[in-house]
Design a protein around this motif. Structure first.
Motif, mmCIF file in Angstrom:
data_model
loop_
_atom_site.group_PDB
_atom_site.id
_atom_site.type_symbol
_atom_site.label_atom_id
_atom_site.label_comp_id
_atom_site.label_asym_id
_atom_site.label_seq_id
_atom_site.Cartn_x
_atom_site.Cartn_y
_atom_site.Cartn_z
ATOM 1 N N LEU A 87 1.079 -0.967 0.444
ATOM 2 C CA LEU A 87 -0.186 0.334 0.053
ATOM 3 C C LEU A 87 0.623 1.248 0.012
ATOM 4 N N ASP A 88 0.531 1.728 -0.764
ATOM 5 C CA ASP A 88 1.852 3.760 -0.921
ATOM 6 C C ASP A 88 0.940 4.499 -1.185
ATOM 7 N N ALA A 89 1.145 5.458 0.146
ATOM 8 C CA ALA A 89 0.432 6.139 0.653
ATOM 9 C C ALA A 89 0.975 7.846 0.281
ATOM 10 N N GLY A 90 2.054 7.577 -0.780
ATOM 11 C CA GLY A 90 1.987 8.783 -0.863
ATOM 12 C C GLY A 90 2.875 9.403 -0.251
ATOM 13 N N ASN A 91 2.053 11.139 -0.195
ATOM 14 C CA ASN A 91 3.279 12.151 0.513
ATOM 15 C C ASN A 91 1.976 12.061 1.683
ATOM 16 N N SER A 92 0.914 11.411 2.426
ATOM 17 C CA SER A 92 -0.316 11.234 3.165
ATOM 18 C C SER A 92 -0.040 10.589 4.564
ATOM 19 N N GLY A 93 0.292 11.789 5.421
ATOM 20 C CA GLY A 93 0.232 11.463 7.024
ATOM 21 C C GLY A 93 -1.254 10.358 7.245
ATOM 22 N N THR A 94 -1.958 11.130 6.832
ATOM 23 C CA THR A 94 -3.226 11.440 6.749
ATOM 24 C C THR A 94 -3.782 9.299 6.848
ATOM 25 N N THR A 95 -3.576 9.200 4.768
ATOM 26 C CA THR A 95 -3.033 7.335 5.068
ATOM 27 C C THR A 95 -3.003 6.790 5.681
ATOM 28 N N LEU A 96 -1.934 6.754 5.605
ATOM 29 C CA LEU A 96 -1.151 6.474 6.308
ATOM 30 C C LEU A 96 -1.453 6.022 7.936
ATOM 31 N N ARG A 97 -1.723 6.643 8.349
ATOM 32 C CA ARG A 97 -1.456 6.833 9.894
ATOM 33 C C ARG A 97 -2.643 6.066 10.377
ATOM 34 N N LEU A 98 -3.990 6.793 9.792
ATOM 35 C CA LEU A 98 -5.296 5.260 10.096
ATOM 36 C C LEU A 98 -5.158 4.649 9.258
#
Ligand code: S3P
Length: 429
Positions: A87-98
């Motif tokens: 899973l690639d969250a790109g630049n997104s801290g929100t995607t990754l942490r959630l």
């Protein structure tokens, strides 16, 4: 390279801004956990939210996207599937942490990565409470950084009570999402209130939550029930650039339609009004548990102010824009307790000092967690770097537009949260 010229005239008119980034992420994630289709309108089709869409598709959700609308068909709370790829969250801290919180209780393996900025950002703050609840998570650099792998769990997670050392809506949301699947209730205590979109949307989807002071308790759930439609309000973090520009550019008069004004996000309004701005909320309404309004702003003289503490999480993403306002104010502005800015998409305190001083020398200085702005100094044209950070790019652009212009090395990063930002600032060119 993008050159922004000084605005020839005052800034006037009516603006529509893109959908709220935080609410867009949450609407995809939570809708994917339901059994009936959900139509999300005014969805922010920015790169960060599209990272969430791609991750949720790999986890088994069906998502169709057309312009600013998406249709999400989930597979139920216990219907997520092991992704066939990283899973690639790109630049997104929100995607990754959630999604770390969502994947921690699952009986399958998930591996995450992201871009070079996200790979450098701190993840121990979210891994630690999830491991305390019984999850098995390993990551690079002694479990601090991406890439991160979440191992399948044999048993359900335990309900925990966790006092967060930093006020972070992302960490809070990760713990709450994991709590949906735990054996017993989970309580998270925040040091100061951070944005509460997750709690509001979970409650709207039928989850049981209780708030008492700064503690939020979530009960394990059997299922979530989606509304047929979610309408995402405009993003106050995107409105911030226009609020500041209209305030500092003489003769301006702007109405920004349909802006989310959830109390946990309106610190920018409180501070600008304290500085002397003239911002009025019109047409206040509530939909899906979220308050929105039209914001009317006219230009005005600003005075430096000092603030910090509990208000900071309510305006954390708006500090670069507020720093621009402070440079145009009379007197000194001191912003305390903003050390978190050092671990955002860039080290924003360093970036503000390095770049904004090129446009107004000897105006900006910082300590570990305080930003000091000596307002009212002379402004110049300069070439600046955005540090590949969307909020730096947009703040530099309004700074240049209100002063002597600016040349940005890399403007493409605005696609993270505001793909048509430059169309609004300078028209299609
Ligand atoms: C966000 C929370 C904040 C904010 C970010 C979006 C969210 O981050 O800076 O842009 O949607 O939950 P932290 O949780 O790290 O404070």
């Amino acid at each position: 390279m993008k050159k922004i010229l000084p605005l020839p005239q005052s800034f006037r008119g009516e603006l529509q801004i893109p959908g709220d980034k935080s609410i867009s992420h949450r609407s995809v994630i939570l809708s994917s956990l339901c059994e009936t289709p959900v139509e999300v309108t005014n969805f922010l089709a920015g790169a960060d939210c599209l990272s969430t869409v791609n991750c949720m598709k790999l986890l088994g959700a069906q998502i169709e996207q057309s312009a600013e609308k998406i249709l999400v068909t989930g597979r139920g709370l216990r219907g997520l599937r092991e992704p066939a790829d990283i899973l690639d969250a790109g630049n997104s801290g929100t995607t990754l942490r959630l999604l770390l919180g969502l994947c921690a209780p699952q009986k399958f393996l998930t591996t995450f990565t992201g871009d070079s900025s996200l790979r450098g950002r701190p993840m121990a703050r979210v891994i630690k409470p999830l491991v305390e609840a019984g999850a098995s998570i390993v990551g690079r650099n002694a479990n601090r950084n991406l890439p991160i792998t979440v191992l399948p769990v044999a048993n359900s997670l335990r309900g925990i009570t966790y006092a967060m050392p930093v006020a972070s809506a992302q960490v809070k949301s990760a713990i709450l999402l994991a709590g949906l699947y735990a054996q017993s209730p989970t309580t998270v205590i925040e040091p100061a209130p951070s944005r509460d979109h997750t709690e509001r949307m979970l409650a709207a989807f039928g989850a049981r939550l209780e708030r008492s002071g700064n503690a939020i308790k979530i009960f394990p759930a059997d299922k979530l029930t989606a509304p047929e439609k979610i309408s995402v309000p405009g993003d106050i973090s995107s409105a911030a650039y226009w609020l500041v520009l209209a305030t500092i550019k003489g003769g301006s008069d702007v109405t920004i339609r349909n802006v989310g004004v959830n109390e946990t996000r309106t610190g920018i309004l409180d501070v600008l009004n304290l500085m002397g701005a003239k911002i009025e909320l019109r047409n206040v309404r509530t939909s899906g548990g979220e308050r929105s309004a039209d914001l009317h702003v006219v230009s005005s003289k600003l005075l430096g102010v000092e603030f910090g503490g509990e208000i900071i999480p309510r305006l954390i993403d708006e500090v670069p824009a507020l720093a621009v306002a402070a440079a145009f104010a009379e007197g000194t502005t001191i912003i305390r307790d903003v050390g978190e800015l050092r671990v955002k998409e860039s080290d924003r305190l360093a970036a503000i000092v390095d770049e904004f001083n090129k446009l107004s020398p000897e105006t900006f200085s910082a300590t570990d967690d305080t930003l000091i702005i000596r307002g009212g100094r002379e402004k110049f044209f300069a070439k600046c770097t955005t540090h590949a950070d969307h909020r730096m790019a947009m703040s530099l652009a309004i700074f240049g537009a209100a002063a002597e212009g600016v040349a940005l090395d890399d403007e493409a990063c605005v696609k993270i949260s505001y793909p048509n930002f430059f169309d609004t600032l300078i028209g299609d060119d």
